[in-house]
Every structure is written in structure tokens, then in C-alpha cells.
Design an enzyme around this catalytic site. Structure first.
Site, mmCIF file in Angstrom:
data_model
loop_
_atom_site.group_PDB
_atom_site.id
_atom_site.type_symbol
_atom_site.label_atom_id
_atom_site.label_comp_id
_atom_site.label_asym_id
_atom_site.label_seq_id
_atom_site.Cartn_x
_atom_site.Cartn_y
_atom_site.Cartn_z
ATOM 1 N N LYS A 13 -7.050 -1.728 -11.588
ATOM 2 C CA LYS A 13 -6.093 -1.643 -12.706
ATOM 3 C C LYS A 13 -5.509 -3.005 -13.072
ATOM 4 O O LYS A 13 -5.412 -3.336 -14.235
ATOM 5 C CB LYS A 13 -4.893 -0.746 -12.351
ATOM 6 C CG LYS A 13 -5.227 0.701 -12.121
ATOM 7 C CD LYS A 13 -3.956 1.508 -11.869
ATOM 8 C CE LYS A 13 -3.158 1.055 -10.660
ATOM 9 N NZ LYS A 13 -3.767 1.354 -9.367
ATOM 10 N N ARG A 88 4.485 6.571 -11.693
ATOM 11 C CA ARG A 88 3.741 7.023 -10.522
ATOM 12 C C ARG A 88 4.240 8.369 -10.018
ATOM 13 O O ARG A 88 3.641 8.937 -9.110
ATOM 14 C CB ARG A 88 3.950 6.020 -9.382
ATOM 15 C CG ARG A 88 2.791 5.055 -9.136
ATOM 16 C CD ARG A 88 3.246 4.099 -8.052
ATOM 17 N NE ARG A 88 2.195 3.454 -7.333
ATOM 18 C CZ ARG A 88 1.653 2.281 -7.650
ATOM 19 N NH1 ARG A 88 2.012 1.657 -8.742
ATOM 20 N NH2 ARG A 88 0.742 1.741 -6.865
ATOM 21 N N ARG A 127 -10.384 -7.141 -0.297
ATOM 22 C CA ARG A 127 -9.277 -7.926 -0.849
ATOM 23 C C ARG A 127 -8.359 -8.414 0.278
ATOM 24 O O ARG A 127 -7.800 -9.506 0.206
ATOM 25 C CB ARG A 127 -8.482 -7.078 -1.855
ATOM 26 C CG ARG A 127 -7.391 -7.862 -2.569
ATOM 27 C CD ARG A 127 -6.806 -7.107 -3.731
ATOM 28 N NE ARG A 127 -5.897 -6.053 -3.304
ATOM 29 C CZ ARG A 127 -5.305 -5.186 -4.130
ATOM 30 N NH1 ARG A 127 -5.563 -5.229 -5.426
ATOM 31 N NH2 ARG A 127 -4.483 -4.279 -3.669
ATOM 32 N N ARG A 133 -3.316 -9.833 0.882
ATOM 33 C CA ARG A 133 -2.126 -9.112 0.441
ATOM 34 C C ARG A 133 -1.579 -8.277 1.591
ATOM 35 O O ARG A 133 -2.319 -7.564 2.260
ATOM 36 C CB ARG A 133 -2.493 -8.206 -0.750
ATOM 37 C CG ARG A 133 -1.448 -8.244 -1.839
ATOM 38 C CD ARG A 133 -1.865 -7.421 -3.012
ATOM 39 N NE ARG A 133 -1.432 -6.035 -2.861
ATOM 40 C CZ ARG A 133 -1.518 -5.140 -3.832
ATOM 41 N NH1 ARG A 133 -2.041 -5.483 -5.000
ATOM 42 N NH2 ARG A 133 -1.107 -3.908 -3.633
ATOM 43 N N ARG A 144 -1.304 4.680 0.997
ATOM 44 C CA ARG A 144 -1.286 4.515 -0.467
ATOM 45 C C ARG A 144 -2.238 5.483 -1.150
ATOM 46 O O ARG A 144 -1.932 6.029 -2.214
ATOM 47 C CB ARG A 144 -1.610 3.069 -0.838
ATOM 48 C CG ARG A 144 -0.389 2.156 -0.664
ATOM 49 C CD ARG A 144 -0.768 0.719 -0.368
ATOM 50 N NE ARG A 144 -1.458 0.075 -1.443
ATOM 51 C CZ ARG A 144 -2.374 -0.890 -1.278
ATOM 52 N NH1 ARG A 144 -2.706 -1.296 -0.067
ATOM 53 N NH2 ARG A 144 -2.944 -1.440 -2.299
HETATM 54 P P1 ADP Z 1 -1.891 -0.646 -5.743
HETATM 55 O O1 ADP Z 1 -2.157 0.038 -7.051
HETATM 56 O O2 ADP Z 1 -3.048 -1.422 -5.250
HETATM 57 O O3 ADP Z 1 -1.281 0.258 -4.718
HETATM 58 P P2 ADP Z 1 0.400 -2.054 -6.893
HETATM 59 O O4 ADP Z 1 0.427 -3.518 -6.991
HETATM 60 O O5 ADP Z 1 0.341 -1.269 -8.162
HETATM 61 O O6 ADP Z 1 -0.821 -1.765 -5.946
HETATM 62 O O7 ADP Z 1 1.684 -1.527 -6.075
HETATM 63 C C1 ADP Z 1 1.985 -2.015 -4.799
HETATM 64 C C2 ADP Z 1 3.189 -1.260 -4.218
HETATM 65 O O8 ADP Z 1 4.349 -1.445 -5.061
HETATM 66 C C3 ADP Z 1 3.033 0.251 -4.098
HETATM 67 O O9 ADP Z 1 2.330 0.629 -2.940
HETATM 68 C C4 ADP Z 1 4.523 0.676 -4.083
HETATM 69 O O10 ADP Z 1 5.124 0.435 -2.827
HETATM 70 C C5 ADP Z 1 5.170 -0.272 -5.074
HETATM 71 N N1 ADP Z 1 5.175 0.296 -6.452
HETATM 72 C C6 ADP Z 1 4.503 -0.190 -7.528
HETATM 73 N N2 ADP Z 1 4.737 0.555 -8.626
HETATM 74 C C7 ADP Z 1 5.567 1.559 -8.262
HETATM 75 C C8 ADP Z 1 6.158 2.665 -8.929
HETATM 76 N N3 ADP Z 1 5.931 2.906 -10.239
HETATM 77 N N4 ADP Z 1 6.967 3.490 -8.221
HETATM 78 C C9 ADP Z 1 7.212 3.265 -6.931
HETATM 79 N N5 ADP Z 1 6.678 2.259 -6.224
HETATM 80 C C10 ADP Z 1 5.862 1.395 -6.856
#
Ligand code: ADP
Length: 204
Positions: A13, A88, A127, A133, A144
Site C-alpha cells: 500500500k 482500520r 523488508r 523496520r 498485524r
Molecule cells: P502495515 O500496513 O505494514 O501494518 P502501517 O505503516 O500502515 O503498516 O502501520 C504500522 C502500524 O501503525 C500499525 O501496525 C498500527 O500499530 C499503527 N497504525 C497505522 N494506522 C493505524 C490506524 N488507522 N489505526 C490504528 N493504528 C494504526
């Protein structure tokens, strides 16, 4: 043009969101990036975000909704935006819907980037080696994926019901996938789209 991009962690994404943002001239806003930037600060909120992210859990709806609302109020979002990683949860969908309805600016398209679990887990493990990361380790990846399946995947059905969902295959190289996304967006929006999210109707 107001867009969301959804998909499991590791579907690509973030990479695609940046390309879509550049292609259509709209800001690509990633809640994950915002939280990663925040968590280095020395505040109680940063501490909380750090702990939640390293466990693979979700930051609270209250904090997340507030941060996104502040970001969407910036002037660069007036011509449209692409949200990556938000909403989310159902509560986030409701908050976003209400905020956009109040402004009279509903979503145009919700993109769903599809990739199966084996593929995304192997991408995330790769990754972990290249980018390091902090939340790309086996345990956190499992959490996740589970959070996504349980809390976020059901949101796709809400957007399908609203006629907004466009599903795109996320397998293949980056250009291949972005080509599919641009084509799917242009088709859904019924014309070619340029500049700051303005829709140029196809005269034919
Ligand atoms: P990925 O899609 O690879 O899990 P992201 O960079 O989108 O990675 O998100 C990393 C982390 O940030 C998530 O695992 C969560 O802890 C937090 N996060 C991101 N967006 C949200 C959201 N909309 N609501 C709650 N937590 C979020």
C-alpha cells in the site's frame, strides 16, 4: 479525488500510495508514517504509540481519528487526498464518513490491494532484513495479520455495499501493480484524471 487504499500489511500500500499521489497530484497520507514520525518524540503520547506499534496492535481510535482529522484540515487536502492505512476499524470508518459528509466531500473510490497471506508475510520478512523496520518481526507480523483479518478486512464489505470498492491484484512488480491501479481508477471515475484531483469528463 478522494481515495482510500486498503489491503493487508505487506500488500504494498505505501509504495503504491506514493505513486498514485504523484500521478494524480494529491497528497498520500499514511497513518503508519505519521505514527512512525511521532514515536521518536519524548512525550507520553509518543511513548504510548511506540509501545502499541512494537506489539503490532492498533493505536486507539481516539488518537488516530484526531490525527487524521488534523491532517485532512491542511490546505493541501482541499483538492483531494489518498489515505493509506486509515480507516482500520469500524469506528474510524464512521468518524471519517461523518467528517467528509459534514464538508460535503464524500469518498470517490476505495482501492483494495489484494495479496495472499503467504506472499505478504514473506515480503514483510524480507523488508525486515533490508529496511529493519521495528515492527517487521515474525511475532509482530502475525499479530498485524490477525488484526487486519479481524478488524480491518470486514470494512471492505462496507465500502463494497456503498459501491466504492475497486479490487486490484497486488502481485507482480511495482510498475505492473501501479499500472493496474491507474487503469482501475480511470475506469471507475469514468474519464482521465489529472492535476489536483480534478476530473476531466471523457467527451465521447
Ligand atoms: P502495515 O500496513 O505494514 O501494518 P502501517 O505503516 O500502515 O503498516 O502501520 C504500522 C502500524 O501503525 C500499525 O501496525 C498500527 O500499530 C499503527 N497504525 C497505522 N494506522 C493505524 C490506524 N488507522 N489505526 C490504528 N493504528 C494504526
Amino acid at each position: 479525488m478522494r481515495l482510500l487504499i486498503m489491503g493487508p500489511p505487506g500488500a504494498g500500500k505505501g509504495t503504491q500510495a506514493k505513486l498514485i499521489g504523484e500521478h494524480y497530484g494529491i497528497p498520500a497520507i499514511s497513518t503508519g508514517d505519521i505514527f512512525r514520525a511521532m514515536k521518536t518524540a519524548d512525550t507520553p503520547l509518543a511513548q504510548q504509540v511506540r509501545e502499541i506499534m512494537s506489539s503490532g496492535g492498533y493505536v486507539s481510535d481516539e488518537i488516530t481519528n484526531r490525527i487524521v482529522a488534523e491532517r485532512l484540515a491542511e490546505p493541501d487536502c482541499d483538492g483531494g487526498f489518498l489515505l493509506d492505512g486509515y480507516p482500520r476499524t469500524i469506528a474510524q470508518v464512521e468518524t471519517l464518513d461523518a467528517a467528509l459528509a459534514e464538508r460535503g466531500t464524500p469518498l470517490d473510490v476505495v482501492l483494495s490491494l489484494q495479496a495472499d497471506e503467504d506472499e505478504v508475510v514473506s515480503r514483510l520478512l524480507k523488508r525486515a532484513e533490508t529496511e529493519g523496520r521495528a515492527d517487521d518481526n515474525e511475532e509482530t507480523i502475525r499479530v498485524r495479520q490477525h488484526m487486519y483479518a479481524e478488524q480491518t478486512a470486514p470494512l471492505l464489505e462496507i465500502y463494497r455495499g456503498q459501491g466504492l470498492l475497486v479490487e486490484v491484484d497486488g502481485l507482480g512488480d511495482v510498475e505492473e501493480v501501479s499500472g493496474r491501479l491507474f487503469a482501475a481508477l480511470d475506469e471507475k471515475l469514468g474519464g482521465s484524471t489529472v492535476g489536483h484531483g480534478e476530473l476531466i469528463e471523457d467527451p465521447s
